[in-house]
Design a protein around this motif. Structure first.
Motif, PDB file in Angstrom:
ATOM      1  N   PHE A  27     -11.061  -9.651 -44.148  1.00  0.00           N
ATOM      2  CA  PHE A  27     -12.069  -8.788 -43.534  1.00  0.00           C
ATOM      3  C   PHE A  27     -13.128  -9.636 -43.248  1.00  0.00           C
ATOM      4  N   ALA A  28     -13.448 -10.559 -44.381  1.00  0.00           N
ATOM      5  CA  ALA A  28     -14.710 -11.535 -44.081  1.00  0.00           C
ATOM      6  C   ALA A  28     -14.466 -12.567 -43.045  1.00  0.00           C
ATOM      7  N   VAL A  29     -13.213 -12.980 -43.084  1.00  0.00           N
ATOM      8  CA  VAL A  29     -12.884 -13.839 -41.748  1.00  0.00           C
ATOM      9  C   VAL A  29     -13.003 -13.265 -40.415  1.00  0.00           C
ATOM     10  N   VAL A  30     -12.339 -12.033 -40.243  1.00  0.00           N
ATOM     11  CA  VAL A  30     -12.517 -11.209 -39.033  1.00  0.00           C
ATOM     12  C   VAL A  30     -14.050 -11.053 -38.807  1.00  0.00           C
ATOM     13  N   LEU A  86       4.805 -30.393 -50.873  1.00  0.00           N
ATOM     14  CA  LEU A  86       4.772 -29.577 -49.487  1.00  0.00           C
ATOM     15  C   LEU A  86       5.359 -30.263 -48.306  1.00  0.00           C
ATOM     16  N   PRO A  87       6.008 -29.760 -47.469  1.00  0.00           N
ATOM     17  CA  PRO A  87       6.525 -30.720 -46.372  1.00  0.00           C
ATOM     18  C   PRO A  87       5.364 -30.604 -45.335  1.00  0.00           C
ATOM     19  N   VAL A  88       5.592 -31.558 -44.296  1.00  0.00           N
ATOM     20  CA  VAL A  88       4.340 -31.611 -43.353  1.00  0.00           C
ATOM     21  C   VAL A  88       4.265 -30.790 -42.555  1.00  0.00           C
ATOM     22  N   ARG A  89       5.309 -30.158 -42.128  1.00  0.00           N
ATOM     23  CA  ARG A  89       5.338 -28.883 -41.334  1.00  0.00           C
ATOM     24  C   ARG A  89       4.621 -27.698 -41.856  1.00  0.00           C
ATOM     25  N   GLN A  90       4.301 -27.848 -43.085  1.00  0.00           N
ATOM     26  CA  GLN A  90       3.477 -26.847 -43.655  1.00  0.00           C
ATOM     27  C   GLN A  90       1.933 -27.175 -43.841  1.00  0.00           C
ATOM     28  N   VAL A  91       2.000 -28.378 -44.158  1.00  0.00           N
ATOM     29  CA  VAL A  91       0.426 -29.228 -44.226  1.00  0.00           C
ATOM     30  C   VAL A  91      -0.303 -29.090 -42.862  1.00  0.00           C
ATOM     31  N   LEU A  92       0.571 -29.422 -41.501  1.00  0.00           N
ATOM     32  CA  LEU A  92      -0.235 -29.448 -40.399  1.00  0.00           C
ATOM     33  C   LEU A  92      -1.086 -28.294 -40.036  1.00  0.00           C
ATOM     34  N   PRO A  93      -0.038 -27.007 -39.900  1.00  0.00           N
ATOM     35  CA  PRO A  93      -0.978 -25.691 -39.604  1.00  0.00           C
ATOM     36  C   PRO A  93      -2.017 -25.325 -40.373  1.00  0.00           C
ATOM     37  N   VAL A  94      -1.913 -25.569 -41.768  1.00  0.00           N
ATOM     38  CA  VAL A  94      -3.061 -25.517 -42.597  1.00  0.00           C
ATOM     39  C   VAL A  94      -4.553 -26.166 -42.458  1.00  0.00           C
ATOM     40  N   THR A  95      -4.024 -27.601 -42.333  1.00  0.00           N
ATOM     41  CA  THR A  95      -5.259 -28.410 -41.904  1.00  0.00           C
ATOM     42  C   THR A  95      -6.003 -28.093 -40.468  1.00  0.00           C
ATOM     43  N   PHE A  96      -5.129 -27.885 -39.452  1.00  0.00           N
ATOM     44  CA  PHE A  96      -5.654 -27.257 -38.268  1.00  0.00           C
ATOM     45  C   PHE A  96      -6.432 -26.030 -38.508  1.00  0.00           C
ATOM     46  N   CYS A  98      -8.097 -25.135 -41.158  1.00  0.00           N
ATOM     47  CA  CYS A  98      -9.116 -25.290 -41.956  1.00  0.00           C
ATOM     48  C   CYS A  98     -10.161 -26.023 -41.074  1.00  0.00           C
ATOM     49  N   TYR A  99      -9.681 -26.955 -40.148  1.00  0.00           N
ATOM     50  CA  TYR A  99     -10.673 -27.746 -39.399  1.00  0.00           C
ATOM     51  C   TYR A  99     -11.459 -27.098 -38.303  1.00  0.00           C
ATOM     52  N   ALA A 100     -10.527 -26.008 -37.770  1.00  0.00           N
ATOM     53  CA  ALA A 100     -11.160 -25.557 -36.434  1.00  0.00           C
ATOM     54  C   ALA A 100     -12.428 -24.214 -37.137  1.00  0.00           C
ATOM     55  N   PHE A 101     -12.108 -23.802 -38.264  1.00  0.00           N
ATOM     56  CA  PHE A 101     -12.955 -23.116 -38.991  1.00  0.00           C
ATOM     57  C   PHE A 101     -14.335 -23.857 -39.592  1.00  0.00           C
ATOM     58  N   ALA A 302      -7.315 -19.034 -35.347  1.00  0.00           N
ATOM     59  CA  ALA A 302      -7.550 -17.620 -35.774  1.00  0.00           C
ATOM     60  C   ALA A 302      -5.990 -16.892 -35.578  1.00  0.00           C
ATOM     61  N   LEU A 303      -5.373 -17.052 -34.781  1.00  0.00           N
ATOM     62  CA  LEU A 303      -3.829 -16.703 -34.531  1.00  0.00           C
ATOM     63  C   LEU A 303      -2.882 -17.257 -35.573  1.00  0.00           C
ATOM     64  N   THR A 304      -2.994 -18.629 -35.695  1.00  0.00           N
ATOM     65  CA  THR A 304      -2.314 -19.425 -36.746  1.00  0.00           C
ATOM     66  C   THR A 304      -2.612 -18.726 -38.102  1.00  0.00           C
ATOM     67  N   TYR A 305      -3.769 -18.620 -38.285  1.00  0.00           N
ATOM     68  CA  TYR A 305      -4.193 -17.999 -39.596  1.00  0.00           C
ATOM     69  C   TYR A 305      -3.453 -16.774 -40.262  1.00  0.00           C
ATOM     70  N   PHE A 306      -3.581 -16.048 -38.940  1.00  0.00           N
ATOM     71  CA  PHE A 306      -3.302 -14.357 -39.224  1.00  0.00           C
ATOM     72  C   PHE A 306      -1.767 -14.494 -39.279  1.00  0.00           C
ATOM     73  N   THR A 307      -1.103 -15.438 -38.653  1.00  0.00           N
ATOM     74  CA  THR A 307       0.174 -15.716 -38.492  1.00  0.00           C
ATOM     75  C   THR A 307       0.757 -16.078 -40.084  1.00  0.00           C
TER      76      THR A 307
END
Length: 340
Positions: A27-30, A86-96, A98-101, A302-307
């Motif tokens: 809710f805080a993020v939203v 952690l595999p790279v495929r999990q690291v990349l979306p998390v970093t993306f 975090c960077y955008a936020f 935001a879409l990636t985060y909620f996914t």
């Protein structure tokens, strides 16, 4: 009530507490996203973008995608530094995400809070997350230090006469930044002591190879950011000058403690480009830059985060169902032996 009883109650209540905290965080993020959306002048944003050709926007969008992908690999460096699984495929979306936020809502939200939440749900320990985060921040600012050192010492940007910081002082500052970078590289290459403890956290010097990758990747990302500004200013100013001004404006934004450096970056560009472009063209270009580099990635993040949140919830439910089946299977023989 004994201490063990209190601990037992806390442990039994922890799943519910954790669930409540998760909802509060979401809710805080939203709320932050809604707050950002309501404070923007969308008519001004639309007006700025309508003045650009589609080719310019597409090119700037492509460079933005390259920059975010490059930054996402900062945490891949962290993966090798920490040596987590952690595999790279999990690291990349998390970093993306975090960077955008971070770019829009400060490092406390994107760099720290989201990293601990998302990486924690993937199984990393707090100490590992801290080291990944530290290396990522260090990579970004090592790239800045090296690139700003070059920009200032080589005179890519000249401060106005009314500024207290003259051209000579800026060159000396640039040389000092380059020296700092060389000291870091020297420590990584030659220091016999490889670890220190600071406030309970153990800090390890990376290898010289990793340190060089940090500087190259960090500097490359800042260069891509400057390229976007250069494109949004319709290439009316020399690229190296734009890069130098971005170096000054970025550190000014950090010192001012304003999320995304809102207003600070614009003020510095207007001051340093006076006489080369009119103020309205500069501000319009920087609004376009903010939309392309800040707001559009934030929408995707935001879409990636909620996914990622939804995926983590499904994974927990699946694990819960598996555990329940396993415990049921284990109880069956016991019930057969003791039917009464």
């Amino acid at each position: 009530m004994t201490q063990s009883d209190k601990l037992g109650r806390i442990r039994s209540a922890w799943p519910k507490i954790k669930k409540i905290l998760s909802y509060i965080f979401i809710f805080a993020v939203v709320g932050l996203l809604v707050g950002l959306a309501t404070t923007l002048d969308w008519r001004e944003v639309g007006s700025a973008l309508r003045n650009y050709e589609a080719s310019t926007l597409l090119l700037a969008g492509g460079v933005t995608a390259a920059s975010y992908l490059l930054y996402a690999f900062f945490d891949v460096l962290g993966k090798h530094y920490v040596r987590h699984d952690l595999p790279v495929r999990q690291v990349l979306p998390v970093t993306f995400v975090c960077y955008a936020f971070t770019m829009n809502l400060s490092a406390w939200i994107g760099g720290i809070a989201l990293r601990y939440r998302l990486y924690g749900r993937l199984g990393l320990r707090p100490a590992q997350i801290t080291r990944v985060f530290t290396l990522s921040i260090l990579t970004n600012w090592l790239g800045y230090t090296f690139l700003a050192g070059l920009a200032f010492s080589l005179g890519w940007v000249r401060p106005p006469a009314e500024w207290d910081l003259g051209a000579t002082a800026l060159r000396l500052l640039g040389l000092g930044l380059i020296v700092v970078t060389l000291i870091y590289l020297g420590a990584c290459a030659f220091s016999k002591r490889r670890a220190w403890k600071v406030r309970g956290h153990e800090i390890h010097l990376p290898s010289i190879k990793l340190a060089l990758m940090q500087i190259i990747m960090g500097a490359a990302n800042w260069s891509l950011m400057a390229l976007i500004v250069y494109l949004m200013l319709l290439q009316r100013v020399d690229y190296l000058q734009v890069l130098g001004i971005l170096m000054i404006s970025s550190i000014a934004g950090v010192v001012a403690h304003i999320p995304a450096g809102l207003g600070v970056i614009e003020a510095v560009f207007v001051a340093l480009l006076a006489g080369q472009m009119n103020n309205s063209s500069i501000v319009a270009g920087l609004i376009g830059y903010r939309v392309i580099y800040y707001l559009v990635p934030l929408a995707f993040a935001a879409l990636t985060y909620f996914t990622l949140e939804a995926r983590a919830k499904k994974l927990r439910q699946g694990n819960g169902a598996t555990d329940a089946q396993g415990s049921g299977a284990a109880d069956t023989p016991a019930q057969a032996k003791h039917p009464g």
